[in-house]
Design an enzyme around this catalytic site. Structure first.
Site: not given
Lengths: 292, 292
Positions: B52, B96, B119
């Site tokens: 990412k 994460q 997200d």
């Protein structure tokens, strides 16, 4: 063929709610209090709100009807919502839809505090339910899952086919029935206006839910022998023989479909009363969360 | 059989994003800024976050990696999130997963401000997307719809069967594909661990999405001739011949399924790169909303 008697079941659940209310009162807690905002004089809306207020009375809830003229401004309506959000004596409230064209219904909806959104229409509640978190489930889907549960109709592993993807019925129901829960774990197919070969899909359904709003749309050739059929339709069709001049028609051609079913809901007296009682259940939940 | 090359397509989309970033910079706006919170040293998580951060660099985004020790307290983590919520120079951020067992992941998730939740895991965003309102779509479902769109694979009226009802892939994808939108309007069946006669359902699929996380689960006998197959699986299986000692396996038994398909995604190089690029698209969207 078993008739899924939503009217009778809703009376049973109302009696249970009433007992809960009495328990609250005995321990010094307040009665659950539902407020309803109604704008204008739409016949259907007046009837629906009337049912909700009456149901509140039956179970010992407090209810407040705020009835505004058709020409209320959006700002004035938003102010009323802010007032209800801030009013600790009101546990939950609803805004009866439809609203007049000059008012942005989405804007109004987003203004309701999620903790008082007993209709379960706010994105926060929709998101929480979608993610399997606690929240308010909108009344019709909640009523349908309660109906299935009380009639001991297993959903786990069954193929549920839903016709109609509305935000208030088909969509949330598709989420609930496929969720990991006692009234979920079904394989769910969501059909809608763009679905091709609809009958070949509906004929696979163990549980078939018609929620598209087209009177008598679902015919016998679309239903598997032994299926459970849930009819969410409530269209008013003209009927000169009725006192009101109309009567309610479901989405299912009842006379020809019923003989093929293991169980079916009638219209009226099926999903409708379960929807009203679900609003009461949500309001009780709101009261218990605010004042446990 | 057409190979749906997510790697190549993701590079094309990255080039488009880079152009957008350059346009922003030319008009005096800031580069989109993504922050990532990583807790502990899980191998997979390190790799994913690394991808990412690298992707951010490729498109001219600013990125910040906040890497904490495994033993960070939940309170300290929540404080970091509050800091990022308040930091106007950060347009979006992610935490994460998985988090260590002593931290409540749901609590952490709910702490992220929805406007920075790139997200798309927060209930507000999930609810907005479910209701057809604007919001952040989670990266994998967004990547899959983009892949279908760019390869001009029609979804309207098609029967899409999804295996797996996770909150980050199957569930939101079922909502997107059945929504009223250019990449929706499909009839969607959501299958999962409790589904019976799975193969008889998957064989009906025009578009079949495997997102259950079981390597090589989907075999040729489960697929209709001419279907489009999307493989979301990314399980690391031991492979002594690989430098790392493992390699990625999808949920599809590629060698036997591919010859039956009209189109199929490989693993790796299919959905994975589209997921990373979708996070960039969401971050660009967040930057444009914050600083239009």
């Amino acid at each position: 063929m078993l008739l899924l008697d939503g009217k009778k079941l809703s009376e049973e659940i109302k009696a249970e709610i009433k007992t809960q209310v009495e328990k609250r009162l005995l321990t010094g807690k307040s009665a659950p209090h539902l407020a309803a905002i109604l704008v204008g004089n739409d016949g259907g809306s007046l009837t629906y709100v009337g049912h909700k207020v009456k149901a509140c009375e039956q179970v010992g809830f407090r209810s407040t009807l705020l009835h505004f003229q058709e020409n209320i401004t959006q700002d004035a309506l938003l102010k009323e919502i802010e007032r209800l959000n801030a009013d600790n004596t009101v546990h939950g409230f609803i805004v009866q839809l439809p609203l007049p064209a000059h008012i942005d219904a989405t804007r109004v909806l987003l203004h309701i505090h999620p903790s008082k959104d007993v209709d379960g229409f706010h994105p926060v509640n929709v998101g929480r339910i979608t993610l399997g978190m606690p929240g308010f489930v909108s009344a019709t889907p909640l009523g349908i899952t309660r109906l299935l549960e009380r009639y001991a109709i297993q959903t786990a592993g069954k193929h549920c086919v839903i016709i109609g993807r509305s935000n208030i019925v088909g969509r949330p129901l598709s989420i609930l029935l496929s969720s990991q829960s006692a009234t979920g774990n079904a394989t769910v197919t969501l059909c809608h206006s763009r679905t091709q070969n609809l009958a070949s899909i509906t004929r696979q359904a163990d549980i078939l839910i018609a929620a598209l709003g087209k009177p008598e749309f679902l015919t016998a050739n679309m239903v598997k022998e032994g299926a459970v059929v849930i009819d969410v339709g409530t269209t008013r069709v003209p009927d000169p023989s009725a006192k009101t001049g109309w009567r309610l028609k479901g989405d299912v051609k009842f006379d020809e479909v019923a003989p093929k079913c293991s169980a079916i809901t009638p219209v009226p007296g099926g999903v409708g009363p379960m929807t009203v009682v679900s609003l009461l259940l949500n309001t009780l939940q709101a009261a218990q969360q605010a004042d446990p």
